[in-house]
Design a protein around this motif. Structure first.
Motif, PDB file in Angstrom:
ATOM      1  N   GLY A  67       0.826  -1.188   0.000  1.00  0.00           N
ATOM      2  CA  GLY A  67       0.000   0.000   0.000  1.00  0.00           C
ATOM      3  C   GLY A  67       0.865   1.245   0.000  1.00  0.00           C
ATOM      4  O   GLY A  67       1.871   1.304   0.720  1.00  0.00           O
ATOM      5  N   ILE A  68       0.498   2.238  -0.811  1.00  0.00           N
ATOM      6  CA  ILE A  68       1.222   3.507  -0.862  1.00  0.00           C
ATOM      7  C   ILE A  68       0.224   4.654  -0.746  1.00  0.00           C
ATOM      8  O   ILE A  68      -0.787   4.683  -1.465  1.00  0.00           O
ATOM      9  CB  ILE A  68       2.033   3.651  -2.163  1.00  0.00           C
ATOM     10  N   SER A  69       0.512   5.571   0.146  1.00  0.00           N
ATOM     11  CA  SER A  69      -0.378   6.700   0.401  1.00  0.00           C
ATOM     12  C   SER A  69      -0.679   7.460  -0.888  1.00  0.00           C
ATOM     13  O   SER A  69       0.216   7.703  -1.711  1.00  0.00           O
ATOM     14  CB  SER A  69       0.262   7.635   1.424  1.00  0.00           C
ATOM     15  N   SER A  70      -1.961   7.833  -1.058  1.00  0.00           N
ATOM     16  CA  SER A  70      -2.465   8.648  -2.168  1.00  0.00           C
ATOM     17  C   SER A  70      -2.559   7.908  -3.491  1.00  0.00           C
ATOM     18  O   SER A  70      -2.948   8.507  -4.499  1.00  0.00           O
ATOM     19  CB  SER A  70      -1.632   9.919  -2.356  1.00  0.00           C
ATOM     20  N   ASN A  71      -2.224   6.618  -3.517  1.00  0.00           N
ATOM     21  CA  ASN A  71      -2.282   5.905  -4.794  1.00  0.00           C
ATOM     22  C   ASN A  71      -3.695   5.795  -5.334  1.00  0.00           C
ATOM     23  O   ASN A  71      -4.657   5.595  -4.589  1.00  0.00           O
ATOM     24  CB  ASN A  71      -1.707   4.501  -4.647  1.00  0.00           C
ATOM     25  N   THR A  72      -3.811   5.936  -6.646  1.00  0.00           N
ATOM     26  CA  THR A  72      -5.037   5.649  -7.386  1.00  0.00           C
ATOM     27  C   THR A  72      -4.813   4.369  -8.184  1.00  0.00           C
ATOM     28  O   THR A  72      -3.716   3.790  -8.181  1.00  0.00           O
ATOM     29  CB  THR A  72      -5.385   6.792  -8.355  1.00  0.00           C
ATOM     30  N   SER A  73      -5.845   3.949  -8.897  1.00  0.00           N
ATOM     31  CA  SER A  73      -5.715   2.759  -9.746  1.00  0.00           C
ATOM     32  C   SER A  73      -4.632   2.958 -10.804  1.00  0.00           C
ATOM     33  O   SER A  73      -3.941   2.005 -11.193  1.00  0.00           O
ATOM     34  CB  SER A  73      -7.055   2.440 -10.409  1.00  0.00           C
ATOM     35  N   ARG A  74      -4.471   4.180 -11.273  1.00  0.00           N
ATOM     36  CA  ARG A  74      -3.433   4.465 -12.266  1.00  0.00           C
ATOM     37  C   ARG A  74      -2.056   4.197 -11.675  1.00  0.00           C
ATOM     38  O   ARG A  74      -1.194   3.588 -12.325  1.00  0.00           O
ATOM     39  CB  ARG A  74      -3.529   5.915 -12.734  1.00  0.00           C
ATOM     40  N   HIS A  75      -1.805   4.638 -10.452  1.00  0.00           N
ATOM     41  CA  HIS A  75      -0.514   4.406  -9.808  1.00  0.00           C
ATOM     42  C   HIS A  75      -0.257   2.917  -9.614  1.00  0.00           C
ATOM     43  O   HIS A  75       0.852   2.429  -9.874  1.00  0.00           O
ATOM     44  CB  HIS A  75      -0.454   5.104  -8.447  1.00  0.00           C
ATOM     45  N   VAL A  76      -1.267   2.200  -9.148  1.00  0.00           N
ATOM     46  CA  VAL A  76      -1.097   0.761  -8.908  1.00  0.00           C
ATOM     47  C   VAL A  76      -0.835   0.034 -10.220  1.00  0.00           C
ATOM     48  O   VAL A  76       0.023  -0.861 -10.288  1.00  0.00           O
ATOM     49  CB  VAL A  76      -2.336   0.180  -8.188  1.00  0.00           C
ATOM     50  N   LEU A  77      -1.536   0.416 -11.260  1.00  0.00           N
ATOM     51  CA  LEU A  77      -1.314  -0.206 -12.562  1.00  0.00           C
ATOM     52  C   LEU A  77       0.100   0.079 -13.066  1.00  0.00           C
ATOM     53  O   LEU A  77       0.772  -0.818 -13.603  1.00  0.00           O
ATOM     54  CB  LEU A  77      -2.350   0.312 -13.570  1.00  0.00           C
ATOM     55  N   ASP A  78       0.571   1.292 -12.873  1.00  0.00           N
ATOM     56  CA  ASP A  78       1.919   1.657 -13.332  1.00  0.00           C
ATOM     57  C   ASP A  78       3.005   0.837 -12.646  1.00  0.00           C
ATOM     58  O   ASP A  78       4.038   0.526 -13.260  1.00  0.00           O
ATOM     59  CB  ASP A  78       2.192   3.151 -13.082  1.00  0.00           C
ATOM     60  N   ARG A  79       2.801   0.491 -11.382  1.00  0.00           N
ATOM     61  CA  ARG A  79       3.855  -0.208 -10.643  1.00  0.00           C
ATOM     62  C   ARG A  79       3.599  -1.706 -10.492  1.00  0.00           C
ATOM     63  O   ARG A  79       4.451  -2.432  -9.959  1.00  0.00           O
ATOM     64  CB  ARG A  79       4.054   0.429  -9.265  1.00  0.00           C
ATOM     65  N   TYR A  80       2.449  -2.168 -10.969  1.00  0.00           N
ATOM     66  CA  TYR A  80       2.059  -3.571 -10.726  1.00  0.00           C
ATOM     67  C   TYR A  80       3.141  -4.554 -11.168  1.00  0.00           C
ATOM     68  O   TYR A  80       3.572  -5.414 -10.392  1.00  0.00           O
ATOM     69  CB  TYR A  80       0.735  -3.896 -11.429  1.00  0.00           C
ATOM     70  N   ARG A  81       3.582  -4.441 -12.432  1.00  0.00           N
ATOM     71  CA  ARG A  81       4.481  -5.453 -12.980  1.00  0.00           C
ATOM     72  C   ARG A  81       5.783  -5.544 -12.198  1.00  0.00           C
ATOM     73  O   ARG A  81       6.233  -6.636 -11.833  1.00  0.00           O
ATOM     74  CB  ARG A  81       4.755  -5.123 -14.437  1.00  0.00           C
ATOM     75  N   SER A  82       6.382  -4.400 -11.920  1.00  0.00           N
ATOM     76  CA  SER A  82       7.667  -4.424 -11.213  1.00  0.00           C
ATOM     77  C   SER A  82       7.505  -4.898  -9.773  1.00  0.00           C
ATOM     78  O   SER A  82       8.375  -5.612  -9.250  1.00  0.00           O
ATOM     79  CB  SER A  82       8.317  -3.040 -11.246  1.00  0.00           C
ATOM     80  N   GLU A  83       6.412  -4.514  -9.121  1.00  0.00           N
ATOM     81  CA  GLU A  83       6.185  -4.915  -7.725  1.00  0.00           C
ATOM     82  C   GLU A  83       6.022  -6.436  -7.606  1.00  0.00           C
ATOM     83  O   GLU A  83       6.574  -7.071  -6.695  1.00  0.00           O
ATOM     84  CB  GLU A  83       4.929  -4.232  -7.183  1.00  0.00           C
ATOM     85  N   VAL A  84       5.265  -7.011  -8.511  1.00  0.00           N
ATOM     86  CA  VAL A  84       5.008  -8.453  -8.428  1.00  0.00           C
ATOM     87  C   VAL A  84       6.232  -9.252  -8.860  1.00  0.00           C
ATOM     88  O   VAL A  84       6.623 -10.219  -8.189  1.00  0.00           O
ATOM     89  CB  VAL A  84       3.771  -8.827  -9.277  1.00  0.00           C
ATOM     90  N   ASP A  85       6.852  -8.847  -9.954  1.00  0.00           N
ATOM     91  CA  ASP A  85       7.960  -9.640 -10.485  1.00  0.00           C
ATOM     92  C   ASP A  85       9.141  -9.722  -9.527  1.00  0.00           C
ATOM     93  O   ASP A  85       9.828 -10.750  -9.450  1.00  0.00           O
ATOM     94  CB  ASP A  85       8.430  -9.058 -11.816  1.00  0.00           C
ATOM     95  N   VAL A  86       9.394  -8.662  -8.773  1.00  0.00           N
ATOM     96  CA  VAL A  86      10.546  -8.676  -7.872  1.00  0.00           C
ATOM     97  C   VAL A  86      10.270  -9.544  -6.635  1.00  0.00           C
ATOM     98  O   VAL A  86      11.218  -9.952  -5.941  1.00  0.00           O
ATOM     99  CB  VAL A  86      10.927  -7.235  -7.454  1.00  0.00           C
ATOM    100  N   ARG A  87       9.012  -9.857  -6.382  1.00  0.00           N
ATOM    101  CA  ARG A  87       8.650 -10.633  -5.193  1.00  0.00           C
ATOM    102  C   ARG A  87       8.186 -12.052  -5.503  1.00  0.00           C
ATOM    103  O   ARG A  87       8.029 -12.864  -4.591  1.00  0.00           O
ATOM    104  CB  ARG A  87       7.548  -9.899  -4.409  1.00  0.00           C
ATOM    105  N   HIS A  88       7.917 -12.324  -6.777  1.00  0.00           N
ATOM    106  CA  HIS A  88       7.399 -13.649  -7.122  1.00  0.00           C
ATOM    107  C   HIS A  88       8.077 -14.134  -8.396  1.00  0.00           C
ATOM    108  O   HIS A  88       7.661 -13.797  -9.504  1.00  0.00           O
ATOM    109  CB  HIS A  88       5.876 -13.593  -7.311  1.00  0.00           C
ATOM    110  N   ASP A  89       9.112 -14.939  -8.223  1.00  0.00           N
ATOM    111  CA  ASP A  89       9.858 -15.513  -9.338  1.00  0.00           C
ATOM    112  C   ASP A  89       9.226 -16.854  -9.695  1.00  0.00           C
ATOM    113  O   ASP A  89       9.329 -17.825  -8.946  1.00  0.00           O
ATOM    114  CB  ASP A  89      11.321 -15.690  -8.936  1.00  0.00           C
ATOM    115  N   ARG A  90       8.587 -16.909 -10.840  1.00  0.00           N
ATOM    116  CA  ARG A  90       7.895 -18.133 -11.258  1.00  0.00           C
ATOM    117  C   ARG A  90       8.847 -19.295 -11.497  1.00  0.00           C
ATOM    118  O   ARG A  90       8.416 -20.448 -11.582  1.00  0.00           O
ATOM    119  CB  ARG A  90       7.067 -17.863 -12.519  1.00  0.00           C
TER     120      ARG A  90
END
Length: 221
Positions: A50-73
């Motif tokens: 969670g990041i303060s003031s984030n909208t759906s646009r912010h979450v979408l912008d960072r989604y790929r990098s946030e998930v990939d760095v934490r979940h290596d398939r």
């Protein structure tokens, strides 16, 4: 059982000003208790993104990098991934005295559809969309910490219905927090009328746990 939960959202997801760390901290605490009780035969980890003031646009912008760095398939014995998307209240906010949203409803819907598509692919369908929480409008028109911004329950409910419909469109799990936190005003909010108090976070955690259980969180796959 090996499981990993990634939750993306805003300051309510983060648990701003809650002494216990917010609803996701309760979810994590129960997961940690299960792991310890199993003498580490089980594995579960929870990431609060969670990041303060984030909208759906912010979450979408960072989604790929946030998930990939934490979940290596490709990692050995990769855990089952669960994704929680909890965003929208900032999208629904308007410039004080106007009806101009930070993110307009049609764009919000498009963002949520794209986020849900990405998450369902990554987590093999184990995705929870979290609905919006009500505000105390006596303190949010305008909000004290941003005098040019207003949060209104009529708009929050509208955006909540967009999240509900987005989830229903693909049969995804949805936690209706707008309905769970009744009556809306003066019972569940912190001093600013927007963020949740400790009682609200505890109630939300129970609702979230129930929805995650439906997805298989905390149970053997």
């Amino acid at each position: 059982m090996r499981q990993r939960l990634i939750a993306l959202g805003d300051s309510i997801t983060l648990g701003h000003w809650d002494e216990s760390g917010g609803w996701l901290a309760h979810v994590r605490r129960r997961a940690d208790e299960r792991v310890l009780a199993s003498e580490r035969e089980e594995y579960a980890t929870v990431y609060n993104l969670g990041i303060s003031s984030n909208t759906s646009r912010h979450v979408l912008d960072r989604y790929r990098s946030e998930v990939d760095v934490r979940h290596d398939r490709n990692e050995k014995d990769v855990p089952d991934l669960f994704v929680v998307l909890a965003v929208g209240i900032n999208d629904s906010a308007v410039t004080a005295g106007t009806t101009e949203h930070l993110v307009e409803p049609t764009k919000f819907e498009a963002n949520m559809r794209e986020l849900l598509s990405l998450a369902r692919h990554d987590a093999l369908g184990r995705v929870l969309l979290v609905g919006l929480t009500p505000v105390d409008e006596s303190k949010t028109r305008p909000v004290t910490f941003r005098p040019l911004r207003e949060y209104r329950n009529e708009y929050i409910e509208q955006y909540n219905e967009i999240v509900r419909a987005t989830a229903a469109g693909v049969g995804a799990q949805f936690a209706d927090l707008f309905a769970a936190l009744q009556p809306h005003e003066g019972h569940w909010q912190e001093w600013d009328g927007v963020h949740l108090n400790s009682s609200a976070h505890k109630r939300v955690a129970v609702a979230i746990d129930a929805e995650l259980l439906e997805l298989g969180w905390g149970t053997a796959s």
